[in-house]
Design a protein around this motif. Structure first.
Motif, mmCIF file in Angstrom:
data_model
loop_
_atom_site.group_PDB
_atom_site.id
_atom_site.type_symbol
_atom_site.label_atom_id
_atom_site.label_comp_id
_atom_site.label_asym_id
_atom_site.label_seq_id
_atom_site.Cartn_x
_atom_site.Cartn_y
_atom_site.Cartn_z
ATOM 1 N N LEU A 83 -1.385 1.853 -11.331
ATOM 2 C CA LEU A 83 -1.780 2.454 -10.051
ATOM 3 C C LEU A 83 -1.271 1.198 -9.008
ATOM 4 O O LEU A 83 -0.755 1.660 -7.961
ATOM 5 C CB LEU A 83 -2.965 3.035 -9.722
ATOM 6 C CG LEU A 83 -3.279 4.110 -8.785
ATOM 7 C CD1 LEU A 83 -2.262 5.084 -8.882
ATOM 8 C CD2 LEU A 83 -4.484 4.503 -8.516
ATOM 9 N N LEU A 84 -1.557 0.135 -9.152
ATOM 10 C CA LEU A 84 -1.499 -1.008 -8.232
ATOM 11 C C LEU A 84 0.166 -1.559 -8.420
ATOM 12 O O LEU A 84 0.496 -2.166 -7.447
ATOM 13 C CB LEU A 84 -2.538 -2.011 -8.314
ATOM 14 C CG LEU A 84 -4.049 -1.732 -7.944
ATOM 15 C CD1 LEU A 84 -4.816 -2.935 -8.256
ATOM 16 C CD2 LEU A 84 -4.065 -1.504 -6.642
ATOM 17 N N TYR A 123 0.717 -1.316 0.159
ATOM 18 C CA TYR A 123 -0.014 -0.287 -0.236
ATOM 19 C C TYR A 123 0.760 1.153 -0.118
ATOM 20 O O TYR A 123 0.386 2.329 -0.582
ATOM 21 C CB TYR A 123 -0.965 0.022 1.034
ATOM 22 C CG TYR A 123 -1.945 -1.160 1.181
ATOM 23 C CD1 TYR A 123 -3.152 -0.805 0.230
ATOM 24 C CD2 TYR A 123 -1.968 -2.328 1.693
ATOM 25 C CE1 TYR A 123 -4.007 -1.913 0.165
ATOM 26 C CE2 TYR A 123 -2.963 -3.279 1.533
ATOM 27 C CZ TYR A 123 -3.967 -2.978 0.617
ATOM 28 O OH TYR A 123 -5.089 -3.907 0.645
ATOM 29 N N ASP A 124 2.068 1.067 0.500
ATOM 30 C CA ASP A 124 2.969 2.321 0.511
ATOM 31 C C ASP A 124 3.363 2.792 -1.035
ATOM 32 O O ASP A 124 3.513 3.684 -1.455
ATOM 33 C CB ASP A 124 4.473 2.105 1.577
ATOM 34 C CG ASP A 124 5.033 0.850 1.048
ATOM 35 O OD1 ASP A 124 4.332 -0.084 0.248
ATOM 36 O OD2 ASP A 124 6.260 0.861 1.294
ATOM 37 N N ASP A 125 3.734 1.607 -1.793
ATOM 38 C CA ASP A 125 4.054 2.002 -3.030
ATOM 39 C C ASP A 125 2.699 2.414 -4.156
ATOM 40 O O ASP A 125 2.850 3.313 -4.743
ATOM 41 C CB ASP A 125 4.279 0.650 -3.713
ATOM 42 C CG ASP A 125 5.968 0.352 -3.460
ATOM 43 O OD1 ASP A 125 6.453 1.034 -2.924
ATOM 44 O OD2 ASP A 125 6.206 -0.699 -3.832
ATOM 45 N N ILE A 126 1.583 2.010 -3.457
ATOM 46 C CA ILE A 126 0.338 2.483 -4.290
ATOM 47 C C ILE A 126 0.132 4.069 -3.962
ATOM 48 O O ILE A 126 0.030 4.872 -4.780
ATOM 49 C CB ILE A 126 -0.872 1.744 -3.986
ATOM 50 C CG1 ILE A 126 -0.832 0.264 -4.211
ATOM 51 C CG2 ILE A 126 -2.139 2.452 -4.206
ATOM 52 C CD1 ILE A 126 -1.850 -0.620 -3.670
ATOM 53 N N GLY A 127 0.663 4.444 -2.773
ATOM 54 C CA GLY A 127 0.373 5.672 -2.283
ATOM 55 C C GLY A 127 1.310 6.518 -2.998
ATOM 56 O O GLY A 127 1.093 7.858 -3.505
ATOM 57 N N LEU A 128 2.657 6.140 -3.277
ATOM 58 C CA LEU A 128 3.542 6.890 -3.778
ATOM 59 C C LEU A 128 3.281 7.123 -5.107
ATOM 60 O O LEU A 128 3.620 8.152 -5.872
ATOM 61 C CB LEU A 128 4.976 6.242 -3.532
ATOM 62 C CG LEU A 128 5.551 6.197 -2.213
ATOM 63 C CD1 LEU A 128 6.909 5.139 -2.206
ATOM 64 C CD2 LEU A 128 5.840 7.390 -1.882
ATOM 65 N N ARG A 129 2.889 5.959 -5.953
ATOM 66 C CA ARG A 129 2.402 6.234 -7.346
ATOM 67 C C ARG A 129 1.106 7.189 -7.452
ATOM 68 O O ARG A 129 1.321 7.873 -8.525
ATOM 69 C CB ARG A 129 1.944 4.878 -8.080
ATOM 70 C CG ARG A 129 3.049 3.922 -8.141
ATOM 71 C CD ARG A 129 2.550 2.734 -8.657
ATOM 72 N NE ARG A 129 3.606 1.370 -8.452
ATOM 73 C CZ ARG A 129 3.392 0.473 -7.599
ATOM 74 N NH1 ARG A 129 2.340 0.603 -6.888
ATOM 75 N NH2 ARG A 129 4.445 -0.354 -7.556
#
Length: 314
Positions: free
Chosen positions: A65-66, A5-11
């Motif tokens: 996004l995912l 989820y941290d990567d999703i937030g960054l994207r």
């Protein structure tokens, strides 16, 4: 595959920045609060329905996004923001991006870059104001990237093309070629100063920095491999800085696919073996710069072109 989820937030943050929309506008159009949007960008759990709305609003696929498969990025703002995010935890960076690697560039390069990027935008470009606003965002992100690099000092192995370096010195640090000759002379001098900076980097032999100069041209699409503590990430980009930069057109790609990483690492290793390093690289750069300086002095106020210098290792 575990959901990060941290990567999703960054994207999400990177694509929101690239959209040119404010957080308030994105939240309003997606039907959520600004607080909820910021929580999503921080990597907190978010409903798939909300992510789908945000993806549609920002013009990206939900799979991008995912982070499923390959991220496709058509905005230079979003791409450079993703680079900043990835570099936050990178321990080692492998770079093919010529003729200038931004992280290793001099402070003077950064000071000239904004002007160069702005003059690369055609006067008759539709929505030119948006393009210029994007450049402001890009330079802000690049400044953050450089500060992060100076703070963390990840190791870097950088390949540069001898042909692209020669062209950079010959044409100067310009955003377009129809500039007044007085400006062109100043920008050629600026390019010579930048390559002199890289010569000093090679000569000083700082721990954690390796530079190789390939006699032939490099792939037109530069790429970088980032090694983080738990994974490796490959980025492939048409966006470039330096001589005749491009921050408007193209699609960058980001992936952690093992096959893509292996193939690009193999490509890099093959070119690294053929590259000039250490004393050979220094000899090449100094010879090119001596020749360029001599011709610039001989030309005086008249317009001229530098002779192409071709050298090989040894």
């Amino acid at each position: 595959m575990a959901v990060r989820y941290d990567d999703i937030g960054l994207r999400l943050k990177a694509f929101r920045m690239g959209s040119g929309l404010s957080a308030e506008e994105v939240a309003r159009q997606a039907g959520i609060s600004r607080t909820a949007l910021y929580r999503s960008e921080r990597g907190e759990l978010v409903k798939l329905e909300t992510l789908e709305k945000l993806a549609d609003l920002l013009g990206v696929s939900i799979t991008t996004l995912l982070g499923v498969g390959i991220e496709y990025i058509a905005s230079a703002v979003s791409y450079f923001e993703r680079m900043r995010q990835i570099e936050e935890t990178a321990e080692h960076i492998t770079i093919i991006a010529g003729p200038i690697s931004f992280l290793l560039a001099s402070p003077a390069f950064e000071r000239t870059l904004d002007t160069t990027l702005r003059e690369s935008v055609p006067e008759d470009l539709p929505d030119r104001d948006r393009a210029l606003a994007d450049i402001s965002r890009i330079t802000d992100v690049l400044r953050e990237r450089k500060l992060n690099y100076e703070r963390r000092q990840p190791s870097i192995v950088n390949l540069m093309s001898a042909l692209e370096i020669d062209r950079f010195v010959r044409n100067g640090m310009v955003g377009r070629y129809d500039l007044p000759e007085e400006v062109r002379r100043e920008r050629r001098a600026r390019a010579r100063e930048e390559m002199a900076h890289f010569a000093r980097v090679i000569e000083e032999g700082a721990i954690g920095i390796q530079i190789g100069i390939v006699p032939e041209t490099l792939p037109h699409m530069g790429f970088q491999i980032f090694r983080q503590p738990t994974r490796q990430i490959l980025t492939i980009s048409p966006f470039r800085l330096g001589e005749h930069p491009n921050v408007r057109v193209g699609v960058a790609m980001i992936t952690s696919a093992p096959e893509a990483l292996a193939l690009h690492r193999k490509t890099f290793n093959e070119m690294w073996k053929r590259s000039m390093k250490g004393g050979d690289a220094l000899k090449f750069l100094r010879g090119l710069l001596d020749n360029a300086s001599a011709e610039a002095a001989a030309q005086g106020p008249a317009r001229g072109r530098l002779r192409v210098v071709k050298r090989t290792a040894g």
